[in-house]
Design a protein around this motif. Structure first.
Motif, PDB file in Angstrom:
ATOM      1  N   ARG A 261      34.469  19.003  33.453  1.00 16.74           N
ATOM      2  CA  ARG A 261      35.032  19.085  34.806  1.00 16.74           C
ATOM      3  C   ARG A 261      34.249  20.004  35.739  1.00 16.74           C
ATOM      4  NH1 ARG A 261      38.638  20.717  31.122  1.00 16.74           N
ATOM      5  NH2 ARG A 261      39.216  22.899  30.943  1.00 16.74           N
ATOM      6  N   LEU A 262      33.480  20.944  35.204  1.00 12.40           N
ATOM      7  CA  LEU A 262      32.711  21.819  36.093  1.00 12.40           C
ATOM      8  C   LEU A 262      31.579  21.061  36.770  1.00 12.40           C
ATOM      9  CD1 LEU A 262      32.390  24.589  37.281  1.00 12.40           C
ATOM     10  CD2 LEU A 262      31.060  25.281  35.291  1.00 12.40           C
ATOM     11  N   ILE A 263      31.097  19.997  36.133  1.00  5.38           N
ATOM     12  CA  ILE A 263      30.061  19.192  36.795  1.00  5.38           C
ATOM     13  C   ILE A 263      30.646  17.910  37.399  1.00  5.38           C
ATOM     14  CG2 ILE A 263      28.149  20.099  35.438  1.00  5.38           C
ATOM     15  CD1 ILE A 263      28.276  17.694  33.646  1.00  5.38           C
ATOM     16  N   LEU A 264      31.951  17.716  37.229  1.00  4.22           N
ATOM     17  CA  LEU A 264      32.632  16.565  37.841  1.00  4.22           C
ATOM     18  C   LEU A 264      33.567  17.043  38.936  1.00  4.22           C
ATOM     19  CD1 LEU A 264      33.579  14.411  34.701  1.00  4.22           C
ATOM     20  CD2 LEU A 264      31.513  14.308  36.108  1.00  4.22           C
ATOM     21  N   ARG A 265      33.048  17.871  39.804  1.00  5.61           N
ATOM     22  CA  ARG A 265      33.892  18.470  40.837  1.00  5.61           C
ATOM     23  C   ARG A 265      34.132  17.489  41.983  1.00  5.61           C
ATOM     24  NH1 ARG A 265      29.572  21.790  40.261  1.00  5.61           N
ATOM     25  NH2 ARG A 265      29.000  21.432  42.448  1.00  5.61           N
ATOM     26  N   GLU A 266      35.194  17.767  42.732  1.00  7.39           N
ATOM     27  CA  GLU A 266      35.469  16.975  43.931  1.00  7.39           C
ATOM     28  C   GLU A 266      34.343  17.117  44.946  1.00  7.39           C
ATOM     29  OE1 GLU A 266      39.586  16.996  45.757  1.00  7.39           O
ATOM     30  OE2 GLU A 266      38.465  17.816  47.442  1.00  7.39           O
ATOM     31  N   ASP A 267      33.802  18.323  45.074  1.00  5.94           N
ATOM     32  CA  ASP A 267      32.834  18.594  46.141  1.00  5.94           C
ATOM     33  C   ASP A 267      31.472  17.943  45.912  1.00  5.94           C
ATOM     34  OD1 ASP A 267      30.898  20.732  44.828  1.00  5.94           O
ATOM     35  OD2 ASP A 267      32.922  21.297  44.272  1.00  5.94           O
TER      36      ASP A 267
ATOM     37  N   LYS B  50      25.748  35.435  42.834  1.00  7.65           N
ATOM     38  CA  LYS B  50      26.526  35.160  41.627  1.00  7.65           C
ATOM     39  C   LYS B  50      27.807  36.006  41.577  1.00  7.65           C
ATOM     40  CE  LYS B  50      22.956  33.610  38.400  1.00  7.65           C
ATOM     41  NZ  LYS B  50      23.681  32.423  37.917  1.00  7.65           N
ATOM     42  N   ARG B  51      27.824  37.089  42.336  1.00  4.16           N
ATOM     43  CA  ARG B  51      29.010  37.948  42.334  1.00  4.16           C
ATOM     44  C   ARG B  51      30.201  37.200  42.933  1.00  4.16           C
ATOM     45  NH1 ARG B  51      27.244  44.152  43.809  1.00  4.16           N
ATOM     46  NH2 ARG B  51      25.609  44.374  42.210  1.00  4.16           N
ATOM     47  N   TYR B  52      31.349  37.313  42.271  1.00  4.06           N
ATOM     48  CA  TYR B  52      32.548  36.574  42.656  1.00  4.06           C
ATOM     49  C   TYR B  52      32.956  36.848  44.106  1.00  4.06           C
ATOM     50  CZ  TYR B  52      37.453  35.149  42.813  1.00  4.06           C
ATOM     51  OH  TYR B  52      38.647  34.575  43.167  1.00  4.06           O
ATOM     52  N   GLU B  53      32.843  38.108  44.517  1.00  2.31           N
ATOM     53  CA  GLU B  53      33.382  38.521  45.814  1.00  2.31           C
ATOM     54  C   GLU B  53      32.443  38.213  46.984  1.00  2.31           C
ATOM     55  OE1 GLU B  53      31.020  41.940  44.112  1.00  2.31           O
ATOM     56  OE2 GLU B  53      32.491  40.480  43.381  1.00  2.31           O
TER      57      GLU B  53
ATOM     58  N   GLU C 164      26.538  26.074  42.922  1.00  2.00           N
ATOM     59  CA  GLU C 164      25.479  25.933  41.921  1.00  2.00           C
ATOM     60  C   GLU C 164      24.914  27.291  41.509  1.00  2.00           C
ATOM     61  OE1 GLU C 164      24.250  23.159  40.394  1.00  2.00           O
ATOM     62  OE2 GLU C 164      25.802  21.941  41.328  1.00  2.00           O
ATOM     63  N   THR C 165      24.943  28.243  42.418  1.00  6.41           N
ATOM     64  CA  THR C 165      24.467  29.591  42.110  1.00  6.41           C
ATOM     65  C   THR C 165      25.473  30.347  41.253  1.00  6.41           C
ATOM     66  OG1 THR C 165      23.195  29.689  44.175  1.00  6.41           O
ATOM     67  CG2 THR C 165      23.715  31.785  43.098  1.00  6.41           C
ATOM     68  N   LYS C 166      26.704  30.387  41.695  1.00  3.40           N
ATOM     69  CA  LYS C 166      27.727  31.181  41.005  1.00  3.40           C
ATOM     70  C   LYS C 166      27.997  30.679  39.587  1.00  3.40           C
ATOM     71  CE  LYS C 166      30.305  32.888  45.024  1.00  3.40           C
ATOM     72  NZ  LYS C 166      29.899  34.297  44.798  1.00  3.40           N
ATOM     73  N   TYR C 167      27.935  29.371  39.394  1.00  2.89           N
ATOM     74  CA  TYR C 167      28.320  28.798  38.102  1.00  2.89           C
ATOM     75  C   TYR C 167      27.116  28.272  37.327  1.00  2.89           C
ATOM     76  CZ  TYR C 167      32.973  29.244  40.023  1.00  2.89           C
ATOM     77  OH  TYR C 167      34.137  29.758  40.572  1.00  2.89           O
TER      78      TYR C 167
END
Length: 627
Positions: free
Chosen positions: A433-439, A511-514, A541-544
């Motif tokens: 599901r992380l690569i099958l995102r809506e976006d 990559k930082r969440y905030e 794509e950067t964060k994950y």
């Protein structure tokens, strides 16, 4: 006009519309039947399109050139991004629509589509020669010829509506059931099951005290479902939240014997994930209240959908139950709640194209396959329509695997596992599901839509330019170095982000969440990105990156298993050591790959090894014969 067609679609609901449009747009002369032309694309239950995992399906339909997302954008009156506070893998859009505007907008598209013809009639029988469909007969006995037939009959096959002890043969309240076709499918030898679903009462808005209820307005800046939508309609309707009371529960507990669900009258299987109010009260006795959501059904109607009050009790009890809810003390019921039972065909009798194994050229899509939901039906309809057209074009079948789309997950689940309750799409069903995102549905599938001829070259070229910008944007972030310094850490402090102790890059900071892409604007080397789509993809794509890489590695393993093809005529009965139960199951499902075989419930490692050994022996024997 000749009554011979390339494709006939039986049923003009959400699945039927997508199937017919796909066939016609791919150059096939297509005929769409519906019992009542005024109910084409009718939203027979809730007024919403999308939702958890369902939003992904709508985006995928749109990326492949389907229509549901476009019509939703045109007619939506309430917009929500669900799970907005969670990660992108589980975020899904949901839009409430004006139900009549939706129906009319889709009907207009269908009526004006080149190569697509429409008939109001009830199809009673298939005409079959040598185990191949050659057309259909309507209720008058009139013959319509076709090389491919797609059945998308929803809840109409032997549909039976229940309100208390009253039973009415109906496809849905007020419409005729399809009895002849249902019985014909049984006669042909299909394994038929029985399922149950339901719908809550519709209440009159002017009789509801909205002032005592919690109001929910639309998201302020909603994103459309379709990439073709330039502007969403501006009219908005709020939703309201209420809850059942102790009195509600007492009424149900004291009168449960009046419910056909509990008196044994209803035999169809209900969905665990969408229980009726009777089920919720009886199964979860510790709960003092269950949520009730009130959703307007349109801009110019008084009807309000009372989500959470679905039941099949007698009407006099329905009034008491509705009036026991705060804010609904004087509510008028415009349409009563009811349950409906209907026939379905066990879907492991289908190929991955949704063509039946029993009758060549016959495809099934939607609730006839044991699924529930507008979106699941539309996705299957599009899939079946594409494959019927591809078969006529002598082209390879259109198949998406579990790593490519939620559609692929759903079809594989249905064919491989079958169903024992109404199937609904969940994000938890998708391993990737992380690569099958809506976006990112457009990036994943628009190229395939273009190959099918359902997405224009211009639209696909525009997407490719965006993909290039995403790649350039990520590459740039990786080249901009950021060193620990008082200035750097002061900037990070303003963003409520920890200080930097070691050298990094803008890519590393993002990559930082905030931190968001735009929050990096204060750092030297940052470049503004105007396109919201490009910006969002760069950020995700950067964060994950690490998680996406690991899922991509898992996908490679899946692809390897899917490469191991099992011959279509493979004889499981000849395999020593395989139980009779597994021999029967494997023969019935006839998996096309070792990967699909692994996903069949009850399949053991020993069974897989036995099949692989027998396949190897057959390959060696064939090589000797050829030599």
């Amino acid at each position: 006009m000749s009554d011979n067609f390339d494709i006939i679609v039986v049923g003009g609901g959400h699945g039927g519309c997508e199937a017919a449009l796909a066939g016609a747009r791919m150059g096939m002369k297509t005929l769409l039947f519906n019992i009542n032309l005024d109910s084409i694309a009718l939203m027979s239950c809730n007024p919403a399109i999308g939702g958890l995992a369902k939003g992904q399906l709508v985006k995928e339909i749109d990326a492949l050139g389907g229509e549901m997302g476009k019509i939703t954008d045109k007619t939506a009156t309430h917009f929500r991004l669900l799970n907005a506070s969670k990660g992108p893998a589980v975020q899904s859009s949901r839009m409430q629509c004006d139900k009549q505007l939706y129906r009319l907008a889709m009907k207009s598209v269908v009526e004006n589509q080149k190569n697509l013809f429409i008939r109001q009639a009830m199809v009673e029988k298939l005409v079959i020669e040598n185990s191949k469909v050659i057309g259909v007969l309507d209720q008058s006995g009139y013959f319509y010829g076709a090389q491919k037939v797609i059945i998308t009959t929803g809840t109409f096959l032997n549909g039976l509506v229940h309100i208390g002890t009253a039973q009415t043969p109906s496809g849905r309240a007020g419409e005729l059931a399809s009895v002849g076709l249902a019985n014909h499918l049984k006669e042909l030898g299909f394994e038929i099951g029985r399922m149950k679903t339901g719908t809550p009462p519709r209440l009159k808005a002017s009789s509801i005290d909205f002032s005592v209820l919690e109001r929910q307005d639309s998201d302020p800046n909603p994103q459309p479902f379709s990439f073709t939508t330039k502007q969403l309609r501006t009219e908005r309707l709020p939703s309201y939240f209420a809850g059942t009371s102790v009195q509600t529960h007492r009424l149900i507990q004291e009168n449960i014997h009046h419910s056909p669900l509990y008196s044994g009258v209803i035999q169809g299987v209900s969905a665990r994930y969408c229980p009726s109010l009777e089920d919720k009260v009886m199964r979860f006795g510790e709960r003092e209240s269950h949520p009730v959501v009130l959703e307007h059904e349109g801009l110019d109607t008084q009807e309000v959908y009372a989500k959470g009050l679905g039941n099949c009790l007698p009407l006099e009890l329905q009034y008491q139950i509705v009036h026991s809810v705060r804010g609904l003390e004087k509510a008028e019921i415009m349409r009563p709640a009811y349950a409906i039972e209907y026939d379905f065909v066990q879907p492991n009798q289908l190929h991955l194209t949704l063509e039946t194994k029993l009758i060549a050229g016959l495809y099934l899509a939607g609730q006839i396959n044991g699924t529930s939901g507008y979106e699941e039906a539309a996705a299957q309809g599009l899939w079946a329509g594409i494959n019927a057209a591809r078969a006529l074009q002598k082209a390879p079948p259109f198949i998406l695997d579990r790593s490519e789309a939620y559609m692929g997950v759903m079809i594989d689940d249905l064919i491989t596992r079958g169903v024992d309750e109404p199937y609904r799409m969940f994000t938890s069903r998708a391993e990737y599901r992380l690569i099958l995102r809506e976006d990112n549905a457009l990036i994943r599938l628009m190229g395939k839509g273009n190959e099918l001829g359902l997405i224009s070259n211009e639209d696909y070229a525009a997407l490719q330019e965006k993909v290039k910008e995403i790649e350039k944007g990520i590459a740039h972030l990786k080249t901009v170095n950021v060193k620990p310094s008082p200035e750097t850490n002061e900037q990070l402090a303003k963003l409520n982000s920890p200080p930097l102790n070691n050298a990094s890059t803008l890519f590393g900071l993002l990559k930082r969440y905030e931190l968001s892409y735009d929050s990096l604007a204060g750092f030297p080397g940052w470049k503004e990105q105007q396109d919201p789509f490009v910006k969002k993809q760069i950020e995700i794509e950067t964060k994950y990156e690490g998680y996406i890489r690991r899922q991509s590695e898992s996908v490679k393993k899946l692809k390897e298993q899917e490469k191991k093809k099992i011959p279509l005529d493979f004889d499981y009965s000849s395999i020593p050591g395989l139980s009779n139960e597994l021999k029967v199951k494997l023969t019935r499902i006839a998996p096309t790959t070792i990967g699909q075989m692994e996903r069949i419930p009850g399949i053991t490692e020993g069974a897989i090894s036995a099949v692989l050994i027998m396949m190897k022996k057959q390959e060696m024997a064939n090589s000797v014969q050829k030599g």
